[in-house]
Design an enzyme around this catalytic site. Structure first.
Site, PDB file in Angstrom:
ATOM      1  N   HIS A   1      22.792   4.360  41.325  1.00  0.00           N
ATOM      2  CA  HIS A   1      23.140   3.962  39.954  1.00  0.00           C
ATOM      3  C   HIS A   1      24.539   3.347  39.875  1.00  0.00           C
ATOM      4  O   HIS A   1      25.474   3.759  40.553  1.00  0.00           O
ATOM      5  CB  HIS A   1      23.048   5.169  39.027  1.00  0.00           C
ATOM      6  CG  HIS A   1      23.942   6.312  39.431  1.00  0.00           C
ATOM      7  ND1 HIS A   1      25.256   6.415  39.041  1.00  0.00           N
ATOM      8  CD2 HIS A   1      23.715   7.393  40.212  1.00  0.00           C
ATOM      9  CE1 HIS A   1      25.793   7.520  39.541  1.00  0.00           C
ATOM     10  NE2 HIS A   1      24.871   8.128  40.263  1.00  0.00           N
ATOM     11  N   ASP A   2      24.638   2.322  39.043  1.00  0.00           N
ATOM     12  CA  ASP A   2      25.915   1.686  38.685  1.00  0.00           C
ATOM     13  C   ASP A   2      26.576   0.920  39.830  1.00  0.00           C
ATOM     14  O   ASP A   2      27.742   0.545  39.726  1.00  0.00           O
ATOM     15  CB  ASP A   2      26.905   2.721  38.127  1.00  0.00           C
ATOM     16  CG  ASP A   2      26.353   3.446  36.909  1.00  0.00           C
ATOM     17  OD1 ASP A   2      26.136   2.787  35.880  1.00  0.00           O
ATOM     18  OD2 ASP A   2      26.117   4.670  37.003  1.00  0.00           O
TER      19      ASP A   2
ATOM     20  N   GLY B   1      26.532   6.208  44.188  1.00  0.00           N
ATOM     21  CA  GLY B   1      26.759   5.632  42.867  1.00  0.00           C
ATOM     22  C   GLY B   1      28.113   4.961  42.716  1.00  0.00           C
ATOM     23  O   GLY B   1      29.090   5.317  43.376  1.00  0.00           O
TER      24      GLY B   1
END
Length: 264
Positions: free
Chosen positions: A121-122, A139
């Site tokens: 994520h991200d 992440g």
């Protein structure tokens, strides 16, 4: 005309260009958008709020747009956005972002992403990168343009990887990798600069010389990072053709946190 295999399950809410090809047993969710001339192989899962650009090649068993592997995630409508011309090989996984960051995981254009790569994520990946098999990003990792990750490279969360840098096989990154740096080891250590990669991209002799000087100031003179930055800044006058390279290096170093630091 689109080629959709009869066993593929595509939600009526998904938006696929008429030229998109989808292989057998692939699942595509309601919030997915896929641009022209993209091909999706068999047994893929594309879900979440995922936007995929044009001329991408997605091979079998890729899983894109899944929810983050983050216990804080609470079902927010975060995103995964891919640009154009990317190659994503078998069994790659890419997750949407979280509200703790920008809420979006991004991949630029013309990236070559080999099998079993994971983008958490991200993450923010630039353009023209190469991720060899089993490269794994935690992440919030940022990867600059033209970076190359060797096979089985693993990257700690919040690490930044500069443009034109390169990692060797089985490198573990716990700190930021400045632009142009070639690193290797567990944990990764700076070994040289990615000179061969720069030559292949058309860097002339003056720009190569400036990169060598930046490496010397960062790693060979036993000075603090602040002093190294001052010395690097003077290179813009000595090597006018490398002015943009010097500015990119300084911008990267100025954003390095004291907690994370750079590879040494």
């Amino acid at each position: 005309m689109s080629t959709i295999h009869p066993t593929a399950l595509i939600d009526p809410g998904a938006e696929l260009d008429s030229t998109v090809s989808v292989g057998p047993y692939t699942l595509i969710g309601p919030h997915v958008r896929i641009g022209a001339h993209t091909t999706v192989g068999p047994h893929c899962i594309i879900e979440g709020h995922t936007t995929i650009g044009q001329h991408n090649r997605i091979f079998g068993h890729a899983a894109l747009g899944g929810i983050p592997q983050d216990k804080k995630y609470g079902g927010e409508p975060c995103e995964l956005v891919l640009g154009d011309g990317n190659t994503i090989r078998e069994f790659c996984t890419m997750h949407i972002g979280t509200v703790q960051d920008r809420g979006v995981t991004t991949v630029g254009d013309d990236n070559w992403i080999m099998a079993y790569v994971h983008l958490a994520h991200d993450c923010q990946v630039g353009s023209h990168t190469i991720f060899a098999n089993n490269s794994q990003l935690a992440g919030h990792v940022h990867v600059g343009d033209w970076a190359i990750l060797g096979g089985f490279t693993v990257v700690h969360q919040f690490v930044r990887i500069g443009a034109h840098s390169m990692t060797a096989l089985c490198t573990m990154l716990l700190a930021d990798v400045p632009p142009f740096v070639l690193c290797q080891g567990q944990p990764g250590r700076a070994r040289s600069m990615n000179f061969e990669g720069l030559r292949r991209r058309g860097f002339g002799s003056e720009r190569i010389a400036a990169v060598k000087a930046m490496y010397k100031h960062l790693y060979r003179e036993d000075v603090r990072l602040e002093e190294a930055c001052l010395r690097i800044a003077r290179l813009e006058q000595d090597y006018p053709a490398a002015a943009e390279d010097v500015r990119m290096m300084l911008a990267f170093l100025q954003q390095t946190s004291a907690e994370r630091g750079i590879v040494r």
